[in-house]
Design an enzyme around this catalytic site. Structure first.
Site, PDB file in Angstrom:
ATOM      1  N   ARG A  50       0.826  -1.206   0.000  1.00 51.23           N
ATOM      2  CA  ARG A  50       0.000   0.000   0.000  1.00 51.23           C
ATOM      3  C   ARG A  50       0.863   1.261   0.000  1.00 51.23           C
ATOM      4  O   ARG A  50       1.904   1.328   0.669  1.00 51.23           O
ATOM      5  CB  ARG A  50      -0.926   0.018   1.219  1.00 51.23           C
ATOM      6  CG  ARG A  50      -2.001  -1.047   1.210  1.00 51.23           C
ATOM      7  CD  ARG A  50      -2.965  -0.847   2.359  1.00 51.23           C
ATOM      8  NE  ARG A  50      -3.726   0.397   2.206  1.00 51.23           N
ATOM      9  CZ  ARG A  50      -4.511   0.895   3.157  1.00 51.23           C
ATOM     10  NH1 ARG A  50      -4.630   0.286   4.324  1.00 51.23           N
ATOM     11  NH2 ARG A  50      -5.179   2.020   2.950  1.00 51.23           N
ATOM     12  N   TYR A  60       0.299   5.720  -0.007  1.00 51.99           N
ATOM     13  CA  TYR A  60      -0.585   6.870  -0.048  1.00 51.99           C
ATOM     14  C   TYR A  60      -0.606   7.424  -1.472  1.00 51.99           C
ATOM     15  O   TYR A  60       0.368   7.256  -2.220  1.00 51.99           O
ATOM     16  CB  TYR A  60      -0.109   7.953   0.919  1.00 51.99           C
ATOM     17  CG  TYR A  60      -0.253   7.582   2.375  1.00 51.99           C
ATOM     18  CD1 TYR A  60      -1.497   7.290   2.932  1.00 51.99           C
ATOM     19  CD2 TYR A  60       0.860   7.562   3.229  1.00 51.99           C
ATOM     20  CE1 TYR A  60      -1.625   6.975   4.278  1.00 51.99           C
ATOM     21  CE2 TYR A  60       0.734   7.247   4.564  1.00 51.99           C
ATOM     22  CZ  TYR A  60      -0.506   6.949   5.085  1.00 51.99           C
ATOM     23  OH  TYR A  60      -0.630   6.632   6.411  1.00 51.99           O
ATOM     24  N   ASP A 117      -9.650   1.916  17.085  1.00 53.05           N
ATOM     25  CA  ASP A 117      -9.294   1.226  15.835  1.00 53.05           C
ATOM     26  C   ASP A 117      -8.351   0.041  16.031  1.00 53.05           C
ATOM     27  O   ASP A 117      -7.817  -0.503  15.063  1.00 53.05           O
ATOM     28  CB  ASP A 117      -8.708   2.212  14.831  1.00 53.05           C
ATOM     29  CG  ASP A 117      -7.317   2.719  15.226  1.00 53.05           C
ATOM     30  OD1 ASP A 117      -6.881   2.458  16.375  1.00 53.05           O
ATOM     31  OD2 ASP A 117      -6.665   3.366  14.390  1.00 53.05           O
ATOM     32  N   ASP A 152      -1.565   7.218  16.947  1.00 52.50           N
ATOM     33  CA  ASP A 152      -0.725   7.813  15.906  1.00 52.50           C
ATOM     34  C   ASP A 152      -0.211   9.190  16.325  1.00 52.50           C
ATOM     35  O   ASP A 152      -0.891   9.942  17.024  1.00 52.50           O
ATOM     36  CB  ASP A 152      -1.516   7.970  14.611  1.00 52.50           C
ATOM     37  CG  ASP A 152      -1.956   6.640  14.033  1.00 52.50           C
ATOM     38  OD1 ASP A 152      -1.217   5.650  14.182  1.00 52.50           O
ATOM     39  OD2 ASP A 152      -3.054   6.583  13.442  1.00 52.50           O
ATOM     40  N   ASP A 166      -9.640   7.116  15.393  1.00 51.11           N
ATOM     41  CA  ASP A 166      -8.215   6.990  15.069  1.00 51.11           C
ATOM     42  C   ASP A 166      -7.531   8.306  15.439  1.00 51.11           C
ATOM     43  O   ASP A 166      -7.354   9.188  14.598  1.00 51.11           O
ATOM     44  CB  ASP A 166      -8.067   6.673  13.579  1.00 51.11           C
ATOM     45  CG  ASP A 166      -6.636   6.371  13.177  1.00 51.11           C
ATOM     46  OD1 ASP A 166      -5.763   6.357  14.055  1.00 51.11           O
ATOM     47  OD2 ASP A 166      -6.404   6.156  11.972  1.00 51.11           O
TER      48      ASP A 166
END
Length: 295
Positions: free
Chosen positions: A135, A137, A168, A173, A205
């Site tokens: 993956r 961005y 989540d 983060d 999140d």
């Protein structure tokens, strides 16, 4: 051939032996109604013996296995004796005096979606996948991005202040706004400044906005208003980036709670404290870990 590099991590007073001890901040009252934290040690039996070296020794080795941007690529953390340790569980959250450890997963101005593998032994950093493909961005992230160790967003707990959204199932983060592009696996000393309550497909999140203490502007910013003053437009840019990054893939935009605005430092510290308590319950197995690795 695996590459090994040495990075500087903050020292702490927690230790990981046959029984794992971890740092759990305790809330106490401070002047002006601010949140402060005392530290206390909780002890948990572990199936795997741990070494104190990675925690007491300010040098933590990072070992890369496999080639970057491949399915096999992993970034492991090693203690001073070369034994693997978990960046999520074995690096302490807080150093006291409002200073926290931050582990870089994604350097600024890059777009490979790197993350701690919470379901693998020793939780190395890897590139995320979807349907067997790596993956990325759709465009570069403009800040250093990573996690706060010893935190966990509990998917069984609804947040009454953020639309009853559930956690989540990941560490919290961090968006680090300093000027320097960091490396995957670096451990930085940071101070939190603000919090954004992102809601991603119904899950909460949190994004803690912070700055590394070695940044030239670190002394100028201590709360959300300082970010607006010395990094004008940055909080809006962070919100918009995380709101919109899935749109090019045909997915809906993410949403934000708390009135679509960043919360101040005091609120950010509250979130850190609460998610550290959730992590403590996780590693004590007071809640079902599911597929999560606890070492």
């Amino acid at each position: 051939m695996a590459a090994t590099r040495v990075i500087t991590a903050a020292s702490a007073t927690s230790c990981f032996l046959a029984k794992r001890a971890f740092v759990l901040p305790a809330k106490r009252s401070c002047g002006g109604g601010a949140l402060c934290f005392n530290r206390r040690a909780l002890v948990l039996k572990s199936k795997r013996p741990f070494s104190c070296s990675a925690i007491y020794n300010p040098l933590v080795k990072v070992k890369e296995e496999g080639q970057p941007e491949t399915l096999d690529y992993r970034v492991f953390f090693l203690d001073g004796s070369g034994k693997k340790v978990s960046p999520w569980h074995d690096i302490p959250l807080t150093l006291g005096d409002g200073v926290y450890n931050f582990i870089v997963e994604i350097p600024k101005e890059s777009k490979a979606k790197m993350e701690v593998a919470t379901d693998e032994d020793f939780t190395p950093i890897k590139q995320d996948t979807k349907k067997g493909k790596l993956r990325y961005y759709p465009y570069n992230i403009n800040w250093n991005y990573g996690l706060l160790p010893q935190t966990w967003e509990d998917p069984s707990q609804a947040n009454a202040e953020v639309e009853e959204a559930f956690g989540d199932n990941d560490p919290v983060d961090v968006v680090e706004i300093g000027e320097t592009q960091r490396k995957i696996g670096e451990v930085l000393k940071i101070k939190p400044l603000a919090a954004l309550a992102m809601i991603d497909e119904g899950e909460l999140d949190w994004k803690i906005v912070a700055i590394s203490l070695d940044d030239p502007k670190a002394h100028l910013v201590n709360d959300v208003d300082d970010v607006e003053k010395h990094f004008p437009g940055t909080l809006t840019a962070i919100r918009d980036w995380f709101r919109d990054y899935k749109i090019p893939d045909g997915k809906p935009a993410n949403r934000f709670g708390l009135g679509d605005k960043p919360a101040n430092k005091e609120y950010a510290l509250k979130i850190i404290h609460e998610t550290n308590e959730s992590w403590a319950k996780l590693v004590k197995r007071s809640v079902d870990p599911g597929d999560l690795s606890l070492f």
